[in-house]
Design an enzyme around this catalytic site. Structure first.
Site, PDB file in Angstrom:
ATOM      1  CG  ASP A 183      -2.199   0.728   1.087  1.00 13.02           C
ATOM      2  OD1 ASP A 183      -2.206   1.741   0.380  1.00 13.02           O
ATOM      3  OD2 ASP A 183      -3.211   0.317   1.691  1.00 13.02           O
ATOM      4  CG  HIS A 224      -6.577  -1.484   5.042  1.00 13.29           C
ATOM      5  ND1 HIS A 224      -5.438  -2.169   4.692  1.00 13.29           N
ATOM      6  CD2 HIS A 224      -6.585  -0.375   4.267  1.00 13.29           C
ATOM      7  CE1 HIS A 224      -4.790  -1.512   3.751  1.00 13.29           C
ATOM      8  NE2 HIS A 224      -5.461  -0.409   3.476  1.00 13.29           N
ATOM      9  CB  CYS A 270      -6.034   3.457  -3.268  1.00  6.05           C
ATOM     10  SG  CYS A 270      -6.642   2.744  -4.796  1.00  6.05           S
ATOM     11  CG  ASN A 310      -2.155   2.251   4.758  1.00  2.50           C
ATOM     12  OD1 ASN A 310      -1.741   2.625   3.670  1.00  2.50           O
ATOM     13  ND2 ASN A 310      -3.028   1.268   4.883  1.00  2.50           N
TER      14      ASN A 310
HETATM   15  P1  HMG Z   1      -7.799  -4.186 -17.416  1.00  5.43           P
HETATM   16  O1  HMG Z   1      -7.007  -3.175 -18.190  1.00  5.43           O
HETATM   17  O2  HMG Z   1      -9.260  -4.056 -17.394  1.00  5.43           O
HETATM   18  O3  HMG Z   1      -7.494  -5.698 -17.764  1.00  5.43           O
HETATM   19  O4  HMG Z   1      -7.203  -4.157 -15.928  1.00  5.43           O
HETATM   20  P2  HMG Z   1      -6.795  -6.463 -18.912  1.00  5.43           P
HETATM   21  O5  HMG Z   1      -7.047  -7.894 -18.601  1.00  5.43           O
HETATM   22  O6  HMG Z   1      -7.271  -5.905 -20.234  1.00  5.43           O
HETATM   23  O7  HMG Z   1      -5.247  -6.176 -18.724  1.00  5.43           O
HETATM   24  C1  HMG Z   1      -4.574  -5.037 -19.191  1.00  5.43           C
HETATM   25  C2  HMG Z   1      -3.117  -5.374 -19.377  1.00  5.43           C
HETATM   26  O8  HMG Z   1      -2.549  -5.730 -18.116  1.00  5.43           O
HETATM   27  C3  HMG Z   1      -2.871  -6.585 -20.279  1.00  5.43           C
HETATM   28  O9  HMG Z   1      -1.617  -6.399 -20.883  1.00  5.43           O
HETATM   29  C4  HMG Z   1      -2.784  -7.727 -19.317  1.00  5.43           C
HETATM   30  O10 HMG Z   1      -2.047  -8.819 -19.792  1.00  5.43           O
HETATM   31  C5  HMG Z   1      -2.081  -7.095 -18.147  1.00  5.43           C
HETATM   32  P3  HMG Z   1      -1.497  -6.174 -22.506  1.00  5.43           P
HETATM   33  O11 HMG Z   1      -2.165  -7.366 -23.103  1.00  5.43           O
HETATM   34  O12 HMG Z   1      -2.263  -4.901 -22.727  1.00  5.43           O
HETATM   35  O13 HMG Z   1      -0.029  -6.072 -22.696  1.00  5.43           O
HETATM   36  N1  HMG Z   1      -2.426  -7.732 -16.886  1.00  5.43           N
HETATM   37  C6  HMG Z   1      -1.548  -8.167 -15.992  1.00  5.43           C
HETATM   38  N2  HMG Z   1      -0.186  -8.187 -16.007  1.00  5.43           N
HETATM   39  C7  HMG Z   1       0.410  -8.725 -14.927  1.00  5.43           C
HETATM   40  N3  HMG Z   1      -0.241  -9.235 -13.862  1.00  5.43           N
HETATM   41  C8  HMG Z   1      -1.589  -9.221 -13.824  1.00  5.43           C
HETATM   42  C9  HMG Z   1      -2.287  -8.678 -14.919  1.00  5.43           C
HETATM   43  N4  HMG Z   1      -3.584  -8.532 -15.198  1.00  5.43           N
HETATM   44  C10 HMG Z   1      -3.668  -7.946 -16.395  1.00  5.43           C
HETATM   45  N5  HMG Z   1      -2.233  -9.716 -12.765  1.00  5.43           N
HETATM   46  C11 HMG Z   1      -6.789  -5.091 -13.739  1.00  5.43           C
HETATM   47  C12 HMG Z   1      -7.785  -4.950 -14.885  1.00  5.43           C
HETATM   48  C13 HMG Z   1      -7.542  -5.661 -12.547  1.00  5.43           C
HETATM   49  C14 HMG Z   1      -5.678  -6.020 -14.184  1.00  5.43           C
HETATM   50  C15 HMG Z   1      -6.236  -3.678 -13.410  1.00  5.43           C
HETATM   51  O14 HMG Z   1      -7.313  -2.813 -13.225  1.00  5.43           O
HETATM   52  C16 HMG Z   1      -5.365  -3.634 -12.190  1.00  5.43           C
HETATM   53  O15 HMG Z   1      -4.289  -4.209 -12.157  1.00  5.43           O
HETATM   54  N6  HMG Z   1      -5.802  -2.921 -11.141  1.00  5.43           N
HETATM   55  C17 HMG Z   1      -5.076  -2.860  -9.870  1.00  5.43           C
HETATM   56  C18 HMG Z   1      -5.284  -1.560  -9.211  1.00  5.43           C
HETATM   57  C19 HMG Z   1      -4.584  -1.532  -7.882  1.00  5.43           C
HETATM   58  O16 HMG Z   1      -3.649  -2.272  -7.626  1.00  5.43           O
HETATM   59  N7  HMG Z   1      -5.037  -0.618  -6.995  1.00  5.43           N
HETATM   60  C20 HMG Z   1      -4.449  -0.449  -5.698  1.00  5.43           C
HETATM   61  C21 HMG Z   1      -4.671  -1.589  -4.781  1.00  5.43           C
HETATM   62  S1  HMG Z   1      -6.281  -1.601  -3.978  1.00  5.43           S
HETATM   63  C22 HMG Z   1      -6.049  -0.599  -2.586  1.00  5.43           C
HETATM   64  O17 HMG Z   1      -5.051   0.068  -2.467  1.00  5.43           O
HETATM   65  C23 HMG Z   1      -7.084  -0.630  -1.488  1.00  5.43           C
HETATM   66  C24 HMG Z   1      -6.624  -1.458  -0.270  1.00  5.43           C
HETATM   67  O18 HMG Z   1      -5.423  -0.957   0.268  1.00  5.43           O
HETATM   68  C25 HMG Z   1      -7.710  -1.439   0.808  1.00  5.43           C
HETATM   69  C26 HMG Z   1      -8.170  -0.029   1.206  1.00  5.43           C
HETATM   70  O19 HMG Z   1      -7.350   0.863   1.396  1.00  5.43           O
HETATM   71  O20 HMG Z   1      -9.395   0.099   1.328  1.00  5.43           O
HETATM   72  C27 HMG Z   1      -6.399  -2.923  -0.648  1.00  5.43           C
HETATM   73 MG    MG Z   2      -5.236   0.723   1.588  1.00  6.54          MG
END
Ligand code: HMG
Ligand code: MG
Length: 300
Positions: free
Chosen positions: A14, A205, A238, A247
């Protein structure tokens, strides 16, 4: 008050996901080592998300391959889809975390799917991960409020949390993603949750954007919550939740808990050292209160 609680450390995920600059692999490993030395037993070390979405953690495979978890220490990582799970398995992780928001707009901005689509896509992660012998933790974000929609109905968060537990998550971590929660709101949310979910399966969290995280933790302690997420130095946020600051700082949490007689298994002095490592690798002052003021015993 309980005798002991569990602290789940998220700075390497995070924290680093929200830094402007990408921290080099070697520095990430230094931070994780320092956290292990401080006695943290549950550490989220990175994210197997799309590097296009979170370039700061594009080296997740190397981080997970090189980081060393001694016996008794669990490393975990965020994992949004089958590709993420394949990467986590290849790196030999024993635990992953799935995540979904309680508000549609944040969920869409964060993972490009509706909440229903996200829950459906967990069929590709939770089940196969469990079948492969991994443990799965679940996050519900924006439970206290959404940066796009404002108020969030806690009944929606409860419904999602129940789905995550039914699908096989061992614990669900409720997120105040943008740090807006107040103690009375926390009591209301936890009362609703604990009618349906045993308190030991819930974690909190809290982002500390408005300075209310510790007050909310005290309410959680009084209501039976025994796992708290935190980030050393108070890093975190985020990138898809505008205005989300750090955090709850792990040092602030542990200082308060130890002062209240609640044990964590963490060495606070070593934790402060880990905070210094965190600050040096990101190259900017970190906001944690104990990090800035230092540990001070009131005994002469
Ligand atoms: P998308 O663009 O809709 O999906 O993303 P996609 O399937 O079309 O993938 C796009 C590209 O990414 C493709 O590559 C995939 O292969 C690649 P291209 O074909 O264009 O070269 N790809 C990946 N590569 C490596 N590993 C993977 C992966 N998946 C796809 N796993 C997706 C959808 C979910 C992948 C995207 O939106 C994403 O990665 N989002 C993550 C966002 C994130 O990490 N946010 C922060 C964390 S959440 C948070 O902080 C909250 C938390 O702390 C709790 C709180 O505070 O409340 C947990
Ligand atoms: Mg968080």
């Amino acid at each position: 008050m309980p005798d002991r609680v569990s602290v789940y450390e998220v700075a390497a995920r995070d924290g680093l996901q929200n830094e402007r600059a990408t921290v080099p692999l070697r520095s990430k490993l230094r931070l994780i080592d320092a956290l292990v030395r401080a006695g943290l037993a549950r550490i989220e070390i990175t994210s197997f998300v799309s590097p296009k979405w979170i370039p700061q953690l594009a080296d997740a495979d190397e981080v997970a391959q090189h980081a060393k978890a001694p016996a008794g220490v669990t490393f975990s990582a965020l994992c949004p889809n089958a590709k993420g799970l394949a990467r986590a398995r290849a790196a030999g992780l024993g635990e992953i975390a799935v995540f979904v928001s309680a508000s549609e707009t944040h969920n869409r901005k964060n993972v490009n799917k509706t909440i229903a689509e996200t829950l459906h896509a967990f069929d590709d992660t939770i089940g196969p991960a469990l079948a492969a012998g991994l443990r799965v933790r679940g996050y519900v974000s924006t439970v206290w409020g959404c940066p796009y929609e404002g108020d969030v109905d806690p009944r929606r968060a409860l419904e999602i949390a129940q789905k995550l537990l039914d699908a096989g998550c061992y614990q669900v971590s409720l997120g105040d993603t943008i740090g807006v929660g107040t103690p009375t709101q926390t009591a209301r949310i936890l009362q609703l949750m604990s009618r349906e979910i045993p308190a030991e399966r819930i974690a909190m969290h809290m982002h500390d954007t408005r300075g209310t995280a510790l007050a909310n933790v005290v309410v959680g302690l009084q209501m039976g919550i025994r796992t708290f997420d935190a980030s050393v130095g108070g890093m975190g946020g985020c990138p898809y939740a505008p205005g989300a600051a750090g955090n709850l700082a792990t040092e602030d949490l542990v200082y308060m808990l130890h002062g209240m007689g609640v044990q964590t298994g963490i060495d606070l002095d070593q934790l402060v050292e880990a905070g210094k490592v965190a600050e040096s690798i990101v190259g900017r002052p970190l906001p944690g209160k104990v990090h800035q003021a230092g540990v001070r015993s009131l005994k002469a």
